[in-house]
Design an enzyme around this catalytic site. Sequence first.
Site, PDB file in Angstrom:
ATOM      1  N   GLU A   1      36.991  36.554  -4.066  1.00 30.77           N
ATOM      2  CA  GLU A   1      37.321  36.449  -5.491  1.00 30.77           C
ATOM      3  C   GLU A   1      36.078  36.780  -6.317  1.00 30.77           C
ATOM      4  O   GLU A   1      34.949  36.539  -5.879  1.00 30.77           O
ATOM      5  CB  GLU A   1      37.837  35.013  -5.730  1.00 30.77           C
ATOM      6  CG  GLU A   1      38.070  34.593  -7.151  1.00 30.77           C
ATOM      7  CD  GLU A   1      39.143  35.342  -7.877  1.00 30.77           C
ATOM      8  OE1 GLU A   1      39.137  36.582  -7.833  1.00 30.77           O
ATOM      9  OE2 GLU A   1      39.967  34.688  -8.550  1.00 30.77           O
ATOM     10  N   ASP A   2      36.287  37.343  -7.485  1.00 28.45           N
ATOM     11  CA  ASP A   2      35.133  37.685  -8.311  1.00 28.45           C
ATOM     12  C   ASP A   2      34.419  36.443  -8.842  1.00 28.45           C
ATOM     13  O   ASP A   2      33.205  36.350  -8.783  1.00 28.45           O
ATOM     14  CB  ASP A   2      35.536  38.627  -9.473  1.00 28.45           C
ATOM     15  CG  ASP A   2      36.693  38.111 -10.315  1.00 28.45           C
ATOM     16  OD1 ASP A   2      37.257  37.033  -9.993  1.00 28.45           O
ATOM     17  OD2 ASP A   2      37.050  38.779 -11.304  1.00 28.45           O
TER      18      ASP A   2
ATOM     19  N   PHE B   1      30.883  33.868 -20.628  1.00 26.63           N
ATOM     20  CA  PHE B   1      31.819  34.902 -20.192  1.00 26.63           C
ATOM     21  C   PHE B   1      31.025  36.117 -19.743  1.00 26.63           C
ATOM     22  O   PHE B   1      30.199  36.647 -20.482  1.00 26.63           O
ATOM     23  CB  PHE B   1      32.794  35.279 -21.309  1.00 26.63           C
ATOM     24  CG  PHE B   1      33.946  36.086 -20.796  1.00 26.63           C
ATOM     25  CD1 PHE B   1      35.047  35.465 -20.229  1.00 26.63           C
ATOM     26  CD2 PHE B   1      33.909  37.473 -20.830  1.00 26.63           C
ATOM     27  CE1 PHE B   1      36.104  36.204 -19.712  1.00 26.63           C
ATOM     28  CE2 PHE B   1      34.960  38.222 -20.321  1.00 26.63           C
ATOM     29  CZ  PHE B   1      36.056  37.583 -19.761  1.00 26.63           C
TER      30      PHE B   1
ATOM     31  N   ARG C   1      34.444  46.985 -16.395  1.00 23.37           N
ATOM     32  CA  ARG C   1      34.463  46.794 -14.934  1.00 23.37           C
ATOM     33  C   ARG C   1      33.472  47.721 -14.243  1.00 23.37           C
ATOM     34  O   ARG C   1      32.941  47.413 -13.193  1.00 23.37           O
ATOM     35  CB  ARG C   1      35.860  47.086 -14.365  1.00 23.37           C
ATOM     36  CG  ARG C   1      36.907  46.076 -14.754  1.00 23.37           C
ATOM     37  CD  ARG C   1      38.152  46.278 -13.868  1.00 23.37           C
ATOM     38  NE  ARG C   1      39.338  45.682 -14.474  1.00 23.37           N
ATOM     39  CZ  ARG C   1      39.678  44.388 -14.379  1.00 23.37           C
ATOM     40  NH1 ARG C   1      38.909  43.562 -13.728  1.00 23.37           N
ATOM     41  NH2 ARG C   1      40.776  43.932 -14.943  1.00 23.37           N
TER      42      ARG C   1
HETATM   43  P1  XMP Z   1      39.899  30.453 -12.900  1.00 24.69           P
HETATM   44  O1  XMP Z   1      39.720  29.798 -14.235  1.00 24.69           O
HETATM   45  O2  XMP Z   1      41.311  30.424 -12.441  1.00 24.69           O
HETATM   46  O3  XMP Z   1      39.501  31.926 -13.223  1.00 24.69           O
HETATM   47  O4  XMP Z   1      38.919  29.930 -11.867  1.00 24.69           O
HETATM   48  C1  XMP Z   1      39.509  32.867 -12.301  1.00 24.69           C
HETATM   49  C2  XMP Z   1      39.859  34.218 -12.857  1.00 24.69           C
HETATM   50  O5  XMP Z   1      39.647  34.373 -14.260  1.00 24.69           O
HETATM   51  C3  XMP Z   1      38.875  35.516 -14.544  1.00 24.69           C
HETATM   52  N1  XMP Z   1      37.588  35.084 -15.146  1.00 24.69           N
HETATM   53  C4  XMP Z   1      36.681  35.877 -15.702  1.00 24.69           C
HETATM   54  N2  XMP Z   1      36.679  37.209 -15.863  1.00 24.69           N
HETATM   55  N3  XMP Z   1      34.562  37.057 -16.900  1.00 24.69           N
HETATM   56  C5  XMP Z   1      35.610  37.789 -16.463  1.00 24.69           C
HETATM   57  O6  XMP Z   1      35.570  39.005 -16.584  1.00 24.69           O
HETATM   58  C6  XMP Z   1      34.489  35.716 -16.790  1.00 24.69           C
HETATM   59  O7  XMP Z   1      33.510  35.081 -17.200  1.00 24.69           O
HETATM   60  C7  XMP Z   1      35.625  35.094 -16.157  1.00 24.69           C
HETATM   61  N4  XMP Z   1      35.904  33.820 -15.851  1.00 24.69           N
HETATM   62  C8  XMP Z   1      37.129  33.861 -15.242  1.00 24.69           C
HETATM   63  C9  XMP Z   1      38.649  36.193 -13.236  1.00 24.69           C
HETATM   64  O8  XMP Z   1      39.588  37.221 -13.095  1.00 24.69           O
HETATM   65  C10 XMP Z   1      38.922  35.160 -12.183  1.00 24.69           C
HETATM   66  O9  XMP Z   1      39.546  35.702 -11.050  1.00 24.69           O
HETATM   67 MG    MG Z   2      40.130  37.516 -10.789  1.00 27.73          MG
END
Ligand code: XMP
Ligand code: MG
Length: 178
Positions: A101-102, A154, A167
């Site tokens: 996961e990213d 963010f 991206r």
């Molecule tokens: P959660 O809150 O479910 O979030 O842990 C996971 C997904 O939300 C996106 N995400 C981000 N994307 N910058 C981004 O570009 C951020 O700071 C960020 N924080 C959350 C991301 O897709 C991740 O899988």
């Molecule tokens: Mg994601």
Amino acid sequence: MLKNKDNHIIEPLFSRDLIEKRVSEVAKQIAADFKGKKVLIIAVLNGSFIFCADLIRKLGGSFEVDFISLSSYSNMTSDGKVKLLSNFNQDLKDKNILIVEDIADTGNTLKFLCNLIEESNVKSISRCVLLDKRAARKTEVKIEYSCFNIEDNFVVGYGLDFNGLYRGLPYIGVLKIK
Ligand code: XMP
Ligand code: MG
């Protein structure tokens, strides 16, 4: 520092070289931990596609990969409800799964995915994230492998987007809208 016409300012956080170094280190750790085991990587689209592509090339040829598409974010906030946009196309029973996961932010996405995968009676589940935003966590979730811890900002770049943008940046930066 990148500033465009929408007044988006991106302050560099992790350089391309540093990301490369950390992804290599984490790949070594994963390769050692799973030596001799068959592993199926499940990469979470869209954000993890660049990270996963780099990681799997450092892991070598024995790791399988499949994809799932999940969404919970619009603009810069997570609405807490994770939507399944498309699912993996195989039986996970008795497999060692490594989720890639990213970013772990609130933790809702990882939790949702772990629950979904556990329904398939897998042999094991481990989690690998590029970024761990601990301070934003709303639900506890175990993370075995993480490249970087970040503060509650963010971030974009290296696969992560803001409404589809950024991206393709080779580095990771904090997005500020002035
Ligand atoms: P959660 O809150 O479910 O979030 O842990 C996971 C997904 O939300 C996106 N995400 C981000 N994307 N910058 C981004 O570009 C951020 O700071 C960020 N924080 C959350 C991301 O897709 C991740 O899988
Ligand atoms: Mg994601």
